[in-house]
Motif scaffolding. Sequence first.
Motif, mmCIF file in Angstrom:
data_model
loop_
_atom_site.group_PDB
_atom_site.id
_atom_site.type_symbol
_atom_site.label_atom_id
_atom_site.label_comp_id
_atom_site.label_asym_id
_atom_site.label_seq_id
_atom_site.Cartn_x
_atom_site.Cartn_y
_atom_site.Cartn_z
ATOM 1 N N ALA A 141 0.867 -1.625 -0.266
ATOM 2 C CA ALA A 141 -0.378 -0.018 0.017
ATOM 3 C C ALA A 141 1.279 1.412 -0.465
ATOM 4 C CB ALA A 141 -1.294 -0.187 1.587
ATOM 5 N N GLU A 142 2.011 1.221 0.667
ATOM 6 C CA GLU A 142 2.843 2.422 0.570
ATOM 7 C C GLU A 142 3.861 2.637 -0.762
ATOM 8 O OE1 GLU A 142 5.317 1.642 3.877
ATOM 9 O OE2 GLU A 142 4.384 2.480 5.317
ATOM 10 N N ARG A 143 3.761 1.573 -1.062
ATOM 11 C CA ARG A 143 4.879 1.622 -2.345
ATOM 12 C C ARG A 143 3.750 2.446 -3.302
ATOM 13 N NH1 ARG A 143 7.097 -3.698 -3.068
ATOM 14 N NH2 ARG A 143 5.637 -4.688 -1.374
ATOM 15 N N VAL A 144 2.600 1.811 -3.407
ATOM 16 C CA VAL A 144 1.242 2.140 -4.347
ATOM 17 C C VAL A 144 0.721 3.376 -4.324
ATOM 18 C CG1 VAL A 144 -1.408 1.663 -4.946
ATOM 19 C CG2 VAL A 144 0.243 0.213 -4.794
ATOM 20 N N ALA A 145 0.548 3.899 -3.133
ATOM 21 C CA ALA A 145 0.503 5.544 -2.380
ATOM 22 C C ALA A 145 1.522 6.341 -3.204
ATOM 23 C CB ALA A 145 -0.023 5.290 -1.156
ATOM 24 N N ALA A 146 2.562 6.025 -3.014
ATOM 25 C CA ALA A 146 3.941 7.039 -3.777
ATOM 26 C C ALA A 146 3.980 6.795 -4.348
ATOM 27 C CB ALA A 146 5.488 6.294 -3.246
ATOM 28 N N GLY A 147 3.633 6.042 -5.700
ATOM 29 C CA GLY A 147 3.363 6.047 -6.973
ATOM 30 C C GLY A 147 1.844 6.732 -7.783
ATOM 31 N N GLY A 148 1.369 7.515 -6.620
ATOM 32 C CA GLY A 148 0.143 8.126 -7.318
ATOM 33 C C GLY A 148 -0.708 7.480 -6.948
ATOM 34 N N GLY A 149 -1.361 6.404 -6.623
ATOM 35 C CA GLY A 149 -2.100 5.184 -6.490
ATOM 36 C C GLY A 149 -2.290 4.582 -7.613
ATOM 37 N N ARG A 150 -1.222 3.656 -8.065
ATOM 38 C CA ARG A 150 -1.179 2.718 -9.740
ATOM 39 C C ARG A 150 -0.041 2.504 -9.613
ATOM 40 N NH1 ARG A 150 -0.887 6.982 -15.181
ATOM 41 N NH2 ARG A 150 -1.421 5.233 -15.902
ATOM 42 N N LEU A 151 -0.400 0.882 -10.142
ATOM 43 C CA LEU A 151 0.475 0.309 -9.935
ATOM 44 C C LEU A 151 2.281 0.722 -11.266
ATOM 45 C CD1 LEU A 151 -2.150 -2.934 -10.733
ATOM 46 C CD2 LEU A 151 -1.679 -2.586 -9.083
ATOM 47 N N PRO A 152 2.984 -0.478 -10.410
ATOM 48 C CA PRO A 152 3.982 -0.121 -11.467
ATOM 49 C C PRO A 152 3.896 -0.402 -13.206
ATOM 50 C CG PRO A 152 4.539 -1.777 -9.705
ATOM 51 C CD PRO A 152 2.946 -1.528 -9.646
ATOM 52 N N ALA A 153 5.078 0.121 -13.721
ATOM 53 C CA ALA A 153 5.025 -0.132 -14.949
ATOM 54 C C ALA A 153 5.311 -1.350 -14.755
ATOM 55 C CB ALA A 153 5.344 0.794 -16.062
ATOM 56 N N ALA A 154 6.515 -1.805 -14.505
ATOM 57 C CA ALA A 154 7.179 -2.922 -14.766
ATOM 58 C C ALA A 154 6.152 -4.594 -14.698
ATOM 59 C CB ALA A 154 8.144 -3.269 -13.582
ATOM 60 N N LEU A 155 5.162 -4.487 -14.109
ATOM 61 C CA LEU A 155 3.754 -5.471 -14.071
ATOM 62 C C LEU A 155 3.308 -5.727 -15.487
ATOM 63 C CD1 LEU A 155 1.702 -7.377 -12.456
ATOM 64 C CD2 LEU A 155 0.063 -5.348 -11.889
ATOM 65 N N LEU A 156 3.751 -4.796 -16.349
ATOM 66 C CA LEU A 156 3.088 -4.976 -17.911
ATOM 67 C C LEU A 156 3.892 -6.229 -18.737
ATOM 68 C CD1 LEU A 156 1.149 -1.314 -18.425
ATOM 69 C CD2 LEU A 156 1.452 -3.102 -16.976
ATOM 70 N N ALA A 157 5.083 -5.416 -17.744
ATOM 71 C CA ALA A 157 6.187 -6.700 -18.420
ATOM 72 C C ALA A 157 6.470 -8.115 -18.140
ATOM 73 C CB ALA A 157 7.414 -6.162 -18.501
ATOM 74 N N LEU A 158 5.930 -8.794 -17.079
ATOM 75 C CA LEU A 158 5.347 -10.498 -17.282
ATOM 76 C C LEU A 158 3.818 -10.674 -17.551
ATOM 77 C CD1 LEU A 158 5.291 -9.371 -13.072
ATOM 78 C CD2 LEU A 158 6.713 -9.938 -14.738
ATOM 79 N N PRO A 159 4.195 -10.951 -19.134
ATOM 80 C CA PRO A 159 2.698 -11.491 -19.671
ATOM 81 C C PRO A 159 3.120 -12.845 -19.874
ATOM 82 C CG PRO A 159 5.280 -12.022 -21.380
ATOM 83 C CD PRO A 159 5.435 -10.148 -20.209
ATOM 84 N N LEU A 160 3.842 -13.849 -19.108
ATOM 85 C CA LEU A 160 3.262 -15.171 -18.285
ATOM 86 C C LEU A 160 2.251 -14.960 -17.348
ATOM 87 C CD1 LEU A 160 7.013 -16.563 -19.109
ATOM 88 C CD2 LEU A 160 5.119 -16.831 -20.242
ATOM 89 N N LEU A 161 1.965 -14.230 -16.849
ATOM 90 C CA LEU A 161 1.303 -14.017 -15.209
ATOM 91 C C LEU A 161 -0.082 -14.830 -16.028
ATOM 92 C CD1 LEU A 161 1.733 -11.418 -12.985
ATOM 93 C CD2 LEU A 161 2.053 -13.376 -13.122
#
Length: 587
Positions: A27-47
């Motif tokens: 939650a702290e990291r998401v808040a620090a990112g403006g309430g959004r998920l990190p862009a790195a999540l979009l680089a995990l196509p196998l999920l």
Amino acid sequence: MAAAWPELEAVARERRRELALAGAAVAERVAAGGGRLPAALLALPLLQSLELSGCAALRELGPGLAAALPALHTLVLRGNALGPAGLGAGLGGPLPALRLLDLSGNGLEELPAALGGAAGAEPLAGALEGAPAFPQLRSLNLSGNRLRELGPGLARAAPQLQALLLSGNRLRVLPGGLLPSPGAVPGGPFPLLSRLEAADNEVAELGADIAALSALKSLDVANNQLKELPAALADCPRLKEANFRGNQLKDKRLEKMVNGCQTKAILEYLRAGGRGKGKAESAREEARKKKREKQQKKDGGDGEQDELEESSKLLVKVLHISENPAPLVVKVSPGVKDVRPFIVCCVLKGVNLKPGNALKRFLSAQTKLHEDICEKRTAATIATHDLQLIKGPLTYEVQPPDELKIMPLGRKEIKAKDLLRQLQLEAEEQRKQKKRQNVSGLHRYLQLLDGKDNYPCLVDAEGAVISFPPITNSEKTKIRKDTRDLFLEVTSGTSLQICKDVMDTLILKIAELNRFTLENKEDSGSDNESDALCGPVNLNPSQNTQPMNFPLVVEQVRVVDTDENLKVLYPSKTDLATVSSLLTVIR
């Protein structure tokens, strides 16, 4: 400086298929990112499975999530602060493999455009081509939001939906706008929808068009503002379980049936127009007549073939609660609702695990069911116990990880949090030793408890934890070669119907194994399984035989809430239907 996300780095490095993010640090990291998920999540196509839960700072998924994760089959976004617009950006494209979507507890006031809502102006790319956005979606959880109405677009977006959970919203009419106009959806709306939950809303009208849901088996509209029930409910051909309690029904006789959970009697009463016993009795007699005629017609056919097929089936006899002088009861505490809410139990008597490799086959079958129908324990988990070692009544509850203690199979007593840490280290070590790219099966279900403040457990009358789903059950109730009677338990965080389907399949499999054991006489020696080291060896296998058509006995077990109100009774009259072609059930 952007916050580091070691979880994402590990998933990318190890090419994992699952990711669960929850807890204060996230939650702290998401808040620090403006309430959004990190862009790195979009680089995990196998999920294939993604959970982002309990993060009040999460307000939007960010654009392109659907396009970046095309293999997702499970997406859990429970207990965040995602509005329709915040969801719309992330779901702005079809998810062809998605089977489970959980958006509960987000404060949604309307559905995102991806699910047929008005939020967001742009339709999905798939929708432009006439293809549904979620062609494989089976379960949609929208509970605990602020929805006042649903639009017909959902039927087009998710045509294969089987479970729709809407409890704890502000809906006033049901089905209402959920059903599109006739002919708008090929094959009719929601042809597979078997479970509809809308308890704790503001529903004042249950429309006659509810009968359009031809596959509906379970309906829950408890604690609403209904004053009457439509006669059209009786036209739902598969409706077997209905909960109307907590409403303000004018018809007091009907209300009495409702409070007694008498679904069959309710439907007969509605079918007869609610005008008293005579009509209801007439309806019952008509149903019996049709059943007799159907049976007579069948008997007039190839009777010999029918008898041959019937004799080849496995036999199971159901012992009803009313016939059982000391039925086992499981009481459910309210806390499990937020952790692992669904549980189904029963007793199975008459198994024979003593000869040869019978126990080994039993354990292997349970493992295979966990791999297949339970989806590596992520959909459901089976626990099997020696009934003679159970001290009832039982309680299904939650306990803090540092207080929950269990003696796991083959281990000494340990706290739950320490057990999980051990298992995670063992699984990681095993993965490295075998040089696997993918996360092991053990990791898959360990992640289900990530970020949970409490863990689920089944506790006996002496206060001992006999089951810690989805992780392990206890050495205290372990099955051995001389076990004859079983207590079976299936739990799930997803669906009650999944629990029932798994239990049906488990009983069928045990019946098949029992017949195999009877037909293939083996010496009652040790099969080198630790579970088998119990009791004297029987050198005369004939003493273990019983008639080939001797039925196993399934005793009904009631699951009740803390006020003794019935939640689940298994097996009910409609259970075991999925395996009826292979199993003859004597009721």
